[in-house]
Design an enzyme around this catalytic site. Sequence first.
Site, PDB file in Angstrom:
ATOM      1  N   THR A 160      -6.628   1.634   9.438  1.00 47.23           N
ATOM      2  CA  THR A 160      -5.819   2.733   9.973  1.00 47.23           C
ATOM      3  C   THR A 160      -6.627   3.681  10.836  1.00 47.23           C
ATOM      4  O   THR A 160      -6.150   4.148  11.874  1.00 47.23           O
ATOM      5  CB  THR A 160      -5.154   3.522   8.825  1.00 47.23           C
ATOM      6  OG1 THR A 160      -4.529   2.607   7.928  1.00 47.23           O
ATOM      7  CG2 THR A 160      -4.119   4.475   9.362  1.00 47.23           C
TER       8      THR A 160
ATOM      9  N   GLU B 103       0.811  -1.212   0.000  1.00 48.51           N
ATOM     10  CA  GLU B 103       0.000   0.000   0.000  1.00 48.51           C
ATOM     11  C   GLU B 103       0.846   1.265   0.000  1.00 48.51           C
ATOM     12  O   GLU B 103       0.600   2.198  -0.767  1.00 48.51           O
ATOM     13  CB  GLU B 103      -0.931   0.013   1.222  1.00 48.51           C
ATOM     14  CG  GLU B 103      -1.805   1.258   1.263  1.00 48.51           C
ATOM     15  CD  GLU B 103      -2.722   1.298   2.471  1.00 48.51           C
ATOM     16  OE1 GLU B 103      -3.712   2.039   2.419  1.00 48.51           O
ATOM     17  OE2 GLU B 103      -2.442   0.587   3.451  1.00 48.51           O
TER      18      GLU B 103
ATOM     19  N   ASP C 199      -5.696  -4.980   0.481  1.00 47.15           N
ATOM     20  CA  ASP C 199      -6.703  -5.094   1.539  1.00 47.15           C
ATOM     21  C   ASP C 199      -7.317  -6.480   1.594  1.00 47.15           C
ATOM     22  O   ASP C 199      -7.760  -6.924   2.654  1.00 47.15           O
ATOM     23  CB  ASP C 199      -7.829  -4.079   1.316  1.00 47.15           C
ATOM     24  CG  ASP C 199      -7.380  -2.643   1.418  1.00 47.15           C
ATOM     25  OD1 ASP C 199      -6.734  -2.306   2.426  1.00 47.15           O
ATOM     26  OD2 ASP C 199      -7.679  -1.846   0.504  1.00 47.15           O
TER      27      ASP C 199
ATOM     28  N   ILE D 281      -1.014  -1.764   7.772  1.00 45.04           N
ATOM     29  CA  ILE D 281      -2.061  -1.600   8.784  1.00 45.04           C
ATOM     30  C   ILE D 281      -3.389  -1.440   8.052  1.00 45.04           C
ATOM     31  O   ILE D 281      -3.658  -0.396   7.442  1.00 45.04           O
ATOM     32  CB  ILE D 281      -1.831  -0.381   9.699  1.00 45.04           C
ATOM     33  CG1 ILE D 281      -0.469  -0.435  10.370  1.00 45.04           C
ATOM     34  CG2 ILE D 281      -2.938  -0.309  10.758  1.00 45.04           C
ATOM     35  CD1 ILE D 281      -0.166   0.776  11.256  1.00 45.04           C
ATOM     36  N   ASP D 282      -4.210  -2.467   8.087  1.00 48.75           N
ATOM     37  CA  ASP D 282      -5.553  -2.374   7.519  1.00 48.75           C
ATOM     38  C   ASP D 282      -6.501  -2.019   8.661  1.00 48.75           C
ATOM     39  O   ASP D 282      -6.590  -2.736   9.651  1.00 48.75           O
ATOM     40  CB  ASP D 282      -5.960  -3.703   6.886  1.00 48.75           C
ATOM     41  CG  ASP D 282      -7.286  -3.588   6.148  1.00 48.75           C
ATOM     42  OD1 ASP D 282      -7.482  -2.567   5.459  1.00 48.75           O
ATOM     43  OD2 ASP D 282      -8.110  -4.507   6.269  1.00 48.75           O
TER      44      ASP D 282
ATOM     45  N   ASP E  90      -0.603  -5.094   3.139  1.00 47.35           N
ATOM     46  CA  ASP E  90      -1.151  -3.900   3.786  1.00 47.35           C
ATOM     47  C   ASP E  90      -0.572  -3.842   5.195  1.00 47.35           C
ATOM     48  O   ASP E  90      -0.886  -4.695   6.031  1.00 47.35           O
ATOM     49  CB  ASP E  90      -2.677  -3.951   3.844  1.00 47.35           C
ATOM     50  CG  ASP E  90      -3.288  -2.623   4.263  1.00 47.35           C
ATOM     51  OD1 ASP E  90      -2.549  -1.756   4.771  1.00 47.35           O
ATOM     52  OD2 ASP E  90      -4.505  -2.436   4.079  1.00 47.35           O
TER      53      ASP E  90
END
Length: 302
Positions: free
Chosen positions: A104, A81, A241, A101-102, A99
Amino acid sequence: MSAETSMDSNNNPLNLNEICETLIELAFKAGAIITGALPGTDTTGSKKNSADLVTEYDRAVEEMIRIALQEKYPDFKFYGEETYDPAHPLTDAPTFVIDPIDGTVNFVHGFPHACVSLGFAVNRVPTVGVVFNPFTETLYSGIRGQGAFLNRSTRLPLKGANLEPLTGLQNALISVEWGSERSGKNWETKIRTFERIGRDRKDGGVMVRALRSIGSAALNLCAVAAGTLDLYWEGGPWAWDVCAGWVILEEAGGIIVDGNPGDWEARIDGRKYLAVRAAPNKDGQKELIEEFWDSIQGRLEY
């Protein structure tokens, strides 16, 4: 798990178990970075608007993962990402789809539904997936052809052979997301669909049992894989994601199709997804998908 191997697009052997173990190790390291964030520190910048935040931890986690994977697997591509470049789209080559941190926004607010999502795709097919929520210490993992697991030992879905049948949207717990795009045609499609599926049946609605918004595409897919959600619909997520959660969902007996009506073959980078949990028979899954498709008010365009 046995040491099963697979083949890449060039017919070279891949040890998927080794890749999965590597991703699990990195997920735990990423979790330590995420949970080590100091609350109250002003670390946020804006990706798009106030509902789509980026933090220094996104970048730190992705850089740690990228360096580790490129050192161990120098011939594989990396699609993340924070380093995404539209000039270099996802290809058929073996690729880590990451990703850092999915969820955020959840992370920034201290709402404990954020995760690191580590996927591996071959020929643009999600093949290995690891999703780790460090706040709840919950680990989901899956390898194509080998099943999906919660915390490495509990096979998904959680109810196993005691799965309840799917009996229509009126009895379904569904996850939807608002997204960061708050105007235009996609927004109108979402809002009108939410209204349609939530409205009382006597007023022309579907009246689903309940709607939830968890705030993480990866955790939504894992909840469907576990069987704690019946269905998840969203437009707007990216390949990073959904790649990891996609593997976990399908290995738990779930189905993922396109978020627009009629397309049973979803693409990893299609940005429109409809996921349904496992059921005692495939007919129940198909019927629920078609019922939801019939309830969509418009088309998502990404």
